[in-house]
Motif scaffolding. Structure first.
Motif, PDB file in Angstrom:
ATOM      1  N   CYS A 147     -17.802 -34.337  33.063  1.00  0.00           N
ATOM      2  CA  CYS A 147     -17.432 -35.707  33.418  1.00  0.00           C
ATOM      3  C   CYS A 147     -17.384 -36.550  32.154  1.00  0.00           C
ATOM      4  CB  CYS A 147     -18.442 -36.291  34.403  1.00  0.00           C
ATOM      5  SG  CYS A 147     -18.095 -38.001  34.879  1.00  0.00           S
ATOM      6  N   LEU A 148     -16.202 -37.043  31.824  1.00  0.00           N
ATOM      7  CA  LEU A 148     -16.018 -37.855  30.624  1.00  0.00           C
ATOM      8  C   LEU A 148     -16.207 -39.332  30.963  1.00  0.00           C
ATOM      9  CD1 LEU A 148     -12.821 -36.110  29.235  1.00  0.00           C
ATOM     10  CD2 LEU A 148     -15.135 -35.898  28.320  1.00  0.00           C
ATOM     11  N   LEU A 149     -16.988 -40.020  30.138  1.00  0.00           N
ATOM     12  CA  LEU A 149     -17.301 -41.423  30.368  1.00  0.00           C
ATOM     13  C   LEU A 149     -16.828 -42.268  29.192  1.00  0.00           C
ATOM     14  CD1 LEU A 149     -20.989 -40.948  31.546  1.00  0.00           C
ATOM     15  CD2 LEU A 149     -19.007 -41.330  33.029  1.00  0.00           C
ATOM     16  N   GLY A 150     -16.081 -43.312  29.480  1.00  0.00           N
ATOM     17  CA  GLY A 150     -15.641 -44.227  28.437  1.00  0.00           C
ATOM     18  C   GLY A 150     -16.654 -45.343  28.244  1.00  0.00           C
ATOM     19  N   VAL A 151     -17.169 -45.475  27.028  1.00  0.00           N
ATOM     20  CA  VAL A 151     -18.113 -46.553  26.719  1.00  0.00           C
ATOM     21  C   VAL A 151     -17.307 -47.828  26.487  1.00  0.00           C
ATOM     22  CG1 VAL A 151     -19.877 -47.377  25.112  1.00  0.00           C
ATOM     23  CG2 VAL A 151     -19.763 -44.950  25.711  1.00  0.00           C
ATOM     24  N   THR A 152     -17.563 -48.834  27.299  1.00  0.00           N
ATOM     25  CA  THR A 152     -16.780 -50.068  27.252  1.00  0.00           C
ATOM     26  C   THR A 152     -17.332 -51.024  26.186  1.00  0.00           C
ATOM     27  OG1 THR A 152     -18.113 -50.923  29.095  1.00  0.00           O
ATOM     28  CG2 THR A 152     -16.003 -49.862  29.638  1.00  0.00           C
ATOM     29  N   MET A 177     -10.150 -40.526  33.128  1.00  0.00           N
ATOM     30  CA  MET A 177     -11.558 -40.296  32.832  1.00  0.00           C
ATOM     31  C   MET A 177     -12.380 -40.160  34.107  1.00  0.00           C
ATOM     32  SD  MET A 177     -12.059 -40.394  29.417  1.00  0.00           S
ATOM     33  CE  MET A 177     -13.629 -41.176  29.002  1.00  0.00           C
ATOM     34  N   GLY A 178     -13.584 -39.589  33.977  1.00  0.00           N
ATOM     35  CA  GLY A 178     -14.465 -39.442  35.124  1.00  0.00           C
ATOM     36  C   GLY A 178     -15.229 -40.700  35.458  1.00  0.00           C
ATOM     37  N   GLY A 179     -15.332 -41.613  34.494  1.00  0.00           N
ATOM     38  CA  GLY A 179     -16.052 -42.850  34.746  1.00  0.00           C
ATOM     39  C   GLY A 179     -16.191 -43.660  33.470  1.00  0.00           C
ATOM     40  N   ILE A 180     -17.029 -44.676  33.532  1.00  0.00           N
ATOM     41  CA  ILE A 180     -17.263 -45.531  32.374  1.00  0.00           C
ATOM     42  C   ILE A 180     -18.754 -45.797  32.227  1.00  0.00           C
ATOM     43  CG2 ILE A 180     -15.015 -46.677  32.600  1.00  0.00           C
ATOM     44  CD1 ILE A 180     -16.683 -49.172  33.586  1.00  0.00           C
ATOM     45  N   VAL A 181     -19.110 -46.304  31.064  1.00  0.00           N
ATOM     46  CA  VAL A 181     -20.451 -46.821  30.808  1.00  0.00           C
ATOM     47  C   VAL A 181     -20.302 -48.315  30.574  1.00  0.00           C
ATOM     48  CG1 VAL A 181     -22.483 -46.752  29.315  1.00  0.00           C
ATOM     49  CG2 VAL A 181     -21.171 -44.658  29.748  1.00  0.00           C
ATOM     50  N   CYS A 182     -21.071 -49.105  31.301  1.00  0.00           N
ATOM     51  CA  CYS A 182     -21.020 -50.555  31.132  1.00  0.00           C
ATOM     52  C   CYS A 182     -22.353 -51.149  31.543  1.00  0.00           C
ATOM     53  CB  CYS A 182     -19.883 -51.178  31.948  1.00  0.00           C
ATOM     54  SG  CYS A 182     -20.120 -51.112  33.744  1.00  0.00           S
ATOM     55  N   SER A 183     -22.520 -52.419  31.283  1.00  0.00           N
ATOM     56  CA  SER A 183     -23.697 -53.130  31.771  1.00  0.00           C
ATOM     57  C   SER A 183     -23.612 -53.244  33.288  1.00  0.00           C
ATOM     58  CB  SER A 183     -23.749 -54.525  31.147  1.00  0.00           C
ATOM     59  OG  SER A 183     -24.582 -55.379  31.891  1.00  0.00           O
ATOM     60  N   ALA A 184     -24.764 -53.216  33.939  1.00  0.00           N
ATOM     61  CA  ALA A 184     -24.779 -53.401  35.392  1.00  0.00           C
ATOM     62  C   ALA A 184     -24.230 -54.768  35.779  1.00  0.00           C
ATOM     63  CB  ALA A 184     -26.201 -53.233  35.920  1.00  0.00           C
ATOM     64  N   ALA A 185     -24.272 -55.710  34.843  1.00  0.00           N
ATOM     65  CA  ALA A 185     -23.739 -57.040  35.124  1.00  0.00           C
ATOM     66  C   ALA A 185     -22.240 -57.010  35.387  1.00  0.00           C
ATOM     67  CB  ALA A 185     -24.041 -57.980  33.950  1.00  0.00           C
ATOM     68  N   GLU A 186     -21.557 -55.986  34.870  1.00  0.00           N
ATOM     69  CA  GLU A 186     -20.107 -55.875  35.080  1.00  0.00           C
ATOM     70  C   GLU A 186     -19.746 -54.849  36.152  1.00  0.00           C
ATOM     71  OE1 GLU A 186     -20.718 -55.240  31.293  1.00  0.00           O
ATOM     72  OE2 GLU A 186     -20.947 -57.415  31.161  1.00  0.00           O
ATOM     73  N   ASN A 236     -13.321 -45.953  44.279  1.00  0.00           N
ATOM     74  CA  ASN A 236     -14.582 -45.350  44.694  1.00  0.00           C
ATOM     75  C   ASN A 236     -14.874 -43.985  44.097  1.00  0.00           C
ATOM     76  OD1 ASN A 236     -15.213 -47.523  46.415  1.00  0.00           O
ATOM     77  ND2 ASN A 236     -13.887 -46.682  48.021  1.00  0.00           N
ATOM     78  N   ASP A 237     -13.929 -43.417  43.340  1.00  0.00           N
ATOM     79  CA  ASP A 237     -14.088 -42.035  42.890  1.00  0.00           C
ATOM     80  C   ASP A 237     -14.666 -41.889  41.484  1.00  0.00           C
ATOM     81  OD1 ASP A 237     -13.045 -41.133  45.289  1.00  0.00           O
ATOM     82  OD2 ASP A 237     -10.986 -41.173  44.547  1.00  0.00           O
ATOM     83  N   MET A 238     -14.680 -42.962  40.697  1.00  0.00           N
ATOM     84  CA  MET A 238     -15.138 -42.860  39.315  1.00  0.00           C
ATOM     85  C   MET A 238     -16.590 -43.309  39.180  1.00  0.00           C
ATOM     86  SD  MET A 238     -11.750 -44.140  37.236  1.00  0.00           S
ATOM     87  CE  MET A 238     -12.493 -43.921  35.610  1.00  0.00           C
ATOM     88  N   ALA A 239     -17.292 -42.682  38.244  1.00  0.00           N
ATOM     89  CA  ALA A 239     -18.700 -43.011  38.005  1.00  0.00           C
ATOM     90  C   ALA A 239     -18.827 -44.305  37.204  1.00  0.00           C
ATOM     91  CB  ALA A 239     -19.383 -41.873  37.248  1.00  0.00           C
ATOM     92  N   ILE A 240     -19.843 -45.065  37.521  1.00  0.00           N
ATOM     93  CA  ILE A 240     -20.226 -46.237  36.715  1.00  0.00           C
ATOM     94  C   ILE A 240     -21.670 -46.007  36.277  1.00  0.00           C
ATOM     95  CG2 ILE A 240     -20.607 -48.715  36.648  1.00  0.00           C
ATOM     96  CD1 ILE A 240     -18.459 -49.046  38.761  1.00  0.00           C
ATOM     97  N   VAL A 241     -21.844 -45.708  35.009  1.00  0.00           N
ATOM     98  CA  VAL A 241     -23.160 -45.397  34.445  1.00  0.00           C
ATOM     99  C   VAL A 241     -23.657 -46.631  33.700  1.00  0.00           C
ATOM    100  CG1 VAL A 241     -24.449 -43.866  32.925  1.00  0.00           C
ATOM    101  CG2 VAL A 241     -22.535 -42.965  34.273  1.00  0.00           C
ATOM    102  N   THR A 242     -24.841 -47.099  34.057  1.00  0.00           N
ATOM    103  CA  THR A 242     -25.324 -48.361  33.491  1.00  0.00           C
ATOM    104  C   THR A 242     -26.636 -48.188  32.731  1.00  0.00           C
ATOM    105  OG1 THR A 242     -26.407 -48.905  35.595  1.00  0.00           O
ATOM    106  CG2 THR A 242     -24.194 -49.747  35.260  1.00  0.00           C
ATOM    107  N   PRO A 243     -26.582 -48.356  31.398  1.00  0.00           N
ATOM    108  CA  PRO A 243     -27.820 -48.464  30.608  1.00  0.00           C
ATOM    109  C   PRO A 243     -28.385 -49.886  30.763  1.00  0.00           C
ATOM    110  CG  PRO A 243     -25.884 -47.877  29.263  1.00  0.00           C
ATOM    111  CD  PRO A 243     -25.391 -48.399  30.565  1.00  0.00           C
ATOM    112  N   GLY A 244     -29.401 -50.200  29.962  1.00  0.00           N
ATOM    113  CA  GLY A 244     -29.960 -51.545  30.005  1.00  0.00           C
ATOM    114  C   GLY A 244     -30.660 -51.838  31.312  1.00  0.00           C
ATOM    115  N   ILE A 245     -31.223 -50.804  31.945  1.00  0.00           N
ATOM    116  CA  ILE A 245     -31.933 -50.991  33.216  1.00  0.00           C
ATOM    117  C   ILE A 245     -33.404 -51.260  32.918  1.00  0.00           C
ATOM    118  CG2 ILE A 245     -32.591 -49.916  35.394  1.00  0.00           C
ATOM    119  CD1 ILE A 245     -29.600 -50.612  35.143  1.00  0.00           C
ATOM    120  N   ARG A 246     -33.899 -52.339  33.479  1.00  0.00           N
ATOM    121  CA  ARG A 246     -35.289 -52.738  33.260  1.00  0.00           C
ATOM    122  C   ARG A 246     -35.938 -53.115  34.581  1.00  0.00           C
ATOM    123  NH1 ARG A 246     -34.269 -50.643  29.227  1.00  0.00           N
ATOM    124  NH2 ARG A 246     -34.542 -51.329  27.070  1.00  0.00           N
ATOM    125  N   PRO A 247     -36.991 -52.410  34.989  1.00  0.00           N
ATOM    126  CA  PRO A 247     -37.729 -52.831  36.186  1.00  0.00           C
ATOM    127  C   PRO A 247     -38.248 -54.251  36.005  1.00  0.00           C
ATOM    128  CG  PRO A 247     -38.454 -50.671  35.430  1.00  0.00           C
ATOM    129  CD  PRO A 247     -37.583 -51.222  34.353  1.00  0.00           C
TER     130      PRO A 247
END
Length: 229
Positions: free
Chosen positions: A108-113, A148-157, A167-178
């Motif tokens: 799965c290829l992810l584009g870093v935005t 691409m298989g999905g993207i990397v972005c902030s959860a804010a976006e 609905n088929d592409m992944a959205i991977v979100t770093p910057g996650i803080r409890p």
């Protein structure tokens, strides 16, 4: 737990021995791990192969960007490693070359935005006229068009790009803080529950887990919050 495959623990550690310790501590709780620059240059590529061979999922966060042929050749070799996800910067030509190279594989290829450590001032200093949210949406559309298989972005976006990606592409979100956790060097952050509600499919969490006194309990608490969402 259904959320187990959606939590990616960032092994942002200096060496393989430290990373192996974290994996042992989280055994049975987490099965998806991110390996980025720091660990890659400390023996992390072989460790990634080992994890994949053991049935773990690996998110190889290399953020590739180069001329088309070099990107394609790199992706071809990475696809043979057995890792699940690979990042590259969301430049249209690089993404198209990567997609062609990964064809026929399960990678799965992810584009870093836009990096979650960057705000509007940082983006403009880098020479972009768009604000971060606009640039993320533009690159999300380009990632979709490239296949691409999905993207990397902030959860804010996440909510706004879900409309673009479908609905088929992944959205991977770093910057996650409890709730209550330190932001560190992250500027665009969100809690695990809010990130999922916004449309994220996978959450990357590093310091709140690997820096916790009880890593297993920290991961379980985040998974419980994700499950409740």
């Amino acid at each position: 737990m259904i959320m187990q495959g959606k939590l990616i623990v960032g092994l942002d550690l200096p060496n393989v021995a430290d990373a192996e310790k974290v994996v042992r501590e989280l055994d049975g709780v987490v099965d998806f791990y991110k390996i980025g620059y720091r660990l890659v240059f400390g023996g992390g590529l072989e460790f990634a192969r080992d994890l994949a061979a053991e049935g773990k999922k690996v998110f190889l966060d290399m953020k590739l960007l180069d001329i088309d042929n070099t990107v394609a050749e790199g992706v071809e070799n990475i696809a043979m490693m057995g890792v699940s996800m690979l990042t590259l910067h969301a430049y249209p030509k690089a993404m198209r070359a990567a997609v062609a190279a990964a064809k026929g594989s399960d990678l799965c290829l992810l584009g870093v935005t836009v990096l979650t450590s960057m705000d509007e001032d940082d983006v403009r200093e880098a020479g972009y006229a768009d604000d971060p949210a606009t640039l993320v949406r533009k690159r999300a559309a380009q990632a979709r068009e490239a296949g691409m298989g999905g993207i990397v972005c902030s959860a804010a976006e996440a909510a706004s790009v879900r409309e673009i990606l479908g609905n088929d592409m992944a959205i991977v979100t770093p910057g996650i803080r409890p709730a209550g956790a330190e932001r560190g060097d992250q500027k665009r952050v969100m809690t695990p529950a809010d990130a999922l509600r916004a449309g994220a499919t996978h959450l990357v969490v590093a310091r709140p887990i690997i820096g916790a006194p009880d890593r297993r309990a920290a991961a379980q608490a985040i998974l419980a919050e994700m499950q409740a969402a």
